[in-house]
Scaffold this motif. Sequence first.
Motif, PDB file in Angstrom:
ATOM      1  N   LYS A  59       0.835  -1.201   0.000  1.00 13.77           N
ATOM      2  CA  LYS A  59       0.000   0.000   0.000  1.00 13.77           C
ATOM      3  C   LYS A  59       0.873   1.255   0.000  1.00 13.77           C
ATOM      4  O   LYS A  59       0.600   2.217  -0.725  1.00 13.77           O
ATOM      5  N   GLU A  60       1.926   1.252   0.808  1.00 12.89           N
ATOM      6  CA  GLU A  60       2.849   2.391   0.850  1.00 12.89           C
ATOM      7  C   GLU A  60       3.573   2.572  -0.480  1.00 12.89           C
ATOM      8  O   GLU A  60       3.770   3.693  -0.941  1.00 12.89           O
ATOM      9  N   SER A  61       3.967   1.459  -1.105  1.00 20.61           N
ATOM     10  CA  SER A  61       4.655   1.531  -2.403  1.00 20.61           C
ATOM     11  C   SER A  61       3.749   2.118  -3.472  1.00 20.61           C
ATOM     12  O   SER A  61       4.186   2.932  -4.292  1.00 20.61           O
ATOM     13  N   ALA A  63       1.255   4.151  -2.893  1.00 22.46           N
ATOM     14  CA  ALA A  63       1.070   5.564  -2.531  1.00 22.46           C
ATOM     15  C   ALA A  63       2.255   6.403  -3.004  1.00 22.46           C
ATOM     16  O   ALA A  63       2.068   7.530  -3.462  1.00 22.46           O
ATOM     17  N   GLU A  64       3.454   5.852  -2.918  1.00 21.06           N
ATOM     18  CA  GLU A  64       4.639   6.566  -3.402  1.00 21.06           C
ATOM     19  C   GLU A  64       4.565   6.814  -4.906  1.00 21.06           C
ATOM     20  O   GLU A  64       5.230   7.696  -5.425  1.00 21.06           O
ATOM     21  N   ASN A  65       3.755   6.012  -5.606  1.00 23.42           N
ATOM     22  CA  ASN A  65       3.558   6.159  -7.046  1.00 23.42           C
ATOM     23  C   ASN A  65       2.243   6.862  -7.371  1.00 23.42           C
ATOM     24  O   ASN A  65       1.754   6.801  -8.502  1.00 23.42           O
ATOM     25  N   GLY A  66       1.628   7.480  -6.351  1.00 20.56           N
ATOM     26  CA  GLY A  66       0.410   8.253  -6.568  1.00 20.56           C
ATOM     27  C   GLY A  66      -0.858   7.440  -6.691  1.00 20.56           C
ATOM     28  O   GLY A  66      -1.872   7.927  -7.202  1.00 20.56           O
ATOM     29  N   THR A  68      -3.746   5.178  -4.630  1.00 17.35           N
ATOM     30  CA  THR A  68      -4.319   4.817  -3.333  1.00 17.35           C
ATOM     31  C   THR A  68      -4.910   3.414  -3.430  1.00 17.35           C
ATOM     32  O   THR A  68      -5.705   3.140  -4.333  1.00 17.35           O
ATOM     33  N   HIS A  70      -7.378   0.721  -1.920  1.00 17.31           N
ATOM     34  CA  HIS A  70      -8.554   0.634  -1.058  1.00 17.31           C
ATOM     35  C   HIS A  70      -8.754  -0.810  -0.632  1.00 17.31           C
ATOM     36  O   HIS A  70      -8.725  -1.717  -1.461  1.00 17.31           O
TER      37      HIS A  70
END
Length: 100
Positions: A59-61, A63-66, A68, A70
């Motif tokens: 999930k964090e990876s 998010a780092e790529n824009g 989200t 769910h």
Amino acid sequence: MVSVIWFRRDLRLEDDIALAKAIRYSEQLLAVFHLNPDQLTNQTTPNQSAFLQDFLVFKESLAENGITLHLMTGDLPNFLGSVHFPVFFFLAKPVNYSLV
């Protein structure tokens, strides 16, 4: 166009063809992981702990790529019936390609 990418078991960014196509051909991307409640037990097992840790890193990876991610739970047919988007991208079986 809004597209949905459904992550089922394979939580990886590298070599995910469906993710690469979804990014390339979608104006907006909804990334979803469906957690089947039957997969969890009342007692935490080492496998569950490892999976949940992997899920958070994934999930964090994203998010780092824009993107989200769910998390959805509950009955899968009801979940799929409630999503009203024109395109789904998901990989039916693993293939060894690189994300371009």
